[in-house]
Write an enzyme that holds these catalytic residues in place. Sequence first.
Site, mmCIF file in Angstrom:
data_model
loop_
_atom_site.group_PDB
_atom_site.id
_atom_site.type_symbol
_atom_site.label_atom_id
_atom_site.label_comp_id
_atom_site.label_asym_id
_atom_site.label_seq_id
_atom_site.Cartn_x
_atom_site.Cartn_y
_atom_site.Cartn_z
ATOM 1 N N TYR A 1 -20.469 -50.042 -51.715
ATOM 2 C CA TYR A 1 -19.643 -49.588 -50.580
ATOM 3 C C TYR A 1 -19.046 -50.765 -49.792
ATOM 4 C CZ TYR A 1 -18.211 -47.606 -46.121
ATOM 5 O OH TYR A 1 -17.480 -47.296 -44.976
ATOM 6 N N LYS B 1 -15.031 -51.866 -49.516
ATOM 7 C CA LYS B 1 -14.290 -51.913 -48.254
ATOM 8 C C LYS B 1 -13.715 -53.327 -48.044
ATOM 9 C CE LYS B 1 -13.863 -48.862 -45.717
ATOM 10 N NZ LYS B 1 -12.887 -47.762 -45.722
#
Length: 369
Positions: free
Chosen positions: A159, A163
């Site tokens: 994750y 990002k």
Amino acid sequence: MAESIQAPMLVYLVTGGCGFLGEHIVRMLLEQEPRLRELRVFDLHLSSWLEELKTGPVQVTAIQGDVTQAHEVAAAMAGTHVVIHTAGLVDVFGRASPKTIHEVNVQGTQNVIEACVQTGTQFLVYTSSMEVVGPNIKGHPFYRGNEDTPYEIVHKHPYPCSKARAEQLVLEANGRKVRGGLPLVTCALRPTGIYGEGHQIMRDFYRQGLRLRGRLFRAIPASVEHGRVYVGNVAWMHVLVARELEQRAGLMGGQVYFCYDKSPYKSYEDFNMEFLGPCGLRLVGTRPLLPYWLLVLLATLNALLQWLLRPLLLYTPLLNPYTLAVANTTFTVSTNKAQRHFGYKPLFSWEESRARTILWVQSTEGSGQ
Ligand SMILES: NC(=O)C1=CN([C@@H]2O[C@H](COP(=O)(O)OP(=O)(O)OC[C@H]3O[C@@H](n4cnc5c(N)ncnc54)[C@H](O)[C@@H]3O)[C@@H](O)[C@H]2O)C=CC1
Ligand SMILES: C[C@H](CCCC(C)(C)O)[C@H]1CC[C@H]2[C@@H]3[C@H](O)CC4=CC(=O)CC[C@]4(C)[C@H]3CC[C@]12C
């Protein structure tokens, strides 16, 4: 975007507009952007509340689509002036594969950028995350840091990796020529942990507390501070950035801003108790009930179980080595960059943010929300 005294003329598109943050952005735009003619809400799953917005003065267009499909993104974006790209796969529990997280968060963002270029959309606001900076896996504290504070950034988890890469793509795209020859102006906002109406993890903690006869058990020392930000203020910052990007393109283009407000710095659990306490829950223990080494062991066991069970079922507990590291590391932001660059001030005070969140938590009891 020249000020207009005539009919509203701007077309906005919000990707992920039916999510937790996206819904607040959509509603905030309708309340706070008088120049809006049409608002396109693009999401993989469209929500029923969109219907009630369609009766207002602004044309609200719901578009069911997938950011990983470049042609769907480009079709939805044709004729838009501003895109707020909030769609993302928020998963730190192992529910989705690293490949899927990459496809949605990185490839999806690349598709949005290419669609801007192709269709001539000139302004792109990206919802990044504090996770782009940290906490790092070494557990280094980030204490009252700002956008320029040096910090050793070490990503391993899919994750934050996704990002960080997506944010980089957005910032590098600033200045690219879009259809018609004008330069693309981009900007990335980095919220800390968002809370407020619609926050699913808060709701899950509430339900867990109800099941445990009104008790939650402290796992993290009260001294570990987390920066949290109210969803209404995150939405407000997006709306303000989108509004100011044209006039201040030179200053704001290619910049990152932490998303902050005046919510108090507290541990993750103590902060949640600001809302869960008035709803009748109590946090047991002034110190963690289990020693840290045991939590590490349990988190590791959970990760092992997840891996072993994967062929049979998805085992995705809240506690894993990554969430434990994040929850157990101080990460607080103290900055005024957004105020200096585009006049941001939180729209909701801490008292109001707290009251609204408490009302929402109370309303979820037994409602199946
Ligand atoms: N929740 C938090 O504490 C924080 C969230 N963020 C970022 O804010 C953004 C929004 O997060 P939340 O509202 O919390 O998550 P969410 O899961 O509630 O909303 C994400 C939305 O994106 C949509 N979406 C997912 N995959 C899609 C796809 N392939 N195509 C089109 N739409 C798709 C989902 O259907 C959902 O409506 C994300 O980009 C996330 O990384 C950043 C910092 C903190
Ligand atoms: C789930 C964690 C709390 C449980 C800890 C336990 C099991 C010991 O009780 C959450 C603690 C911190 C959260 C993350 C943080 O707010 C930053 C985030 C930013 C994002 O962009 C996405 C969400 C998240 C990673 C958020 C996720 C839940 C926590 C790890």
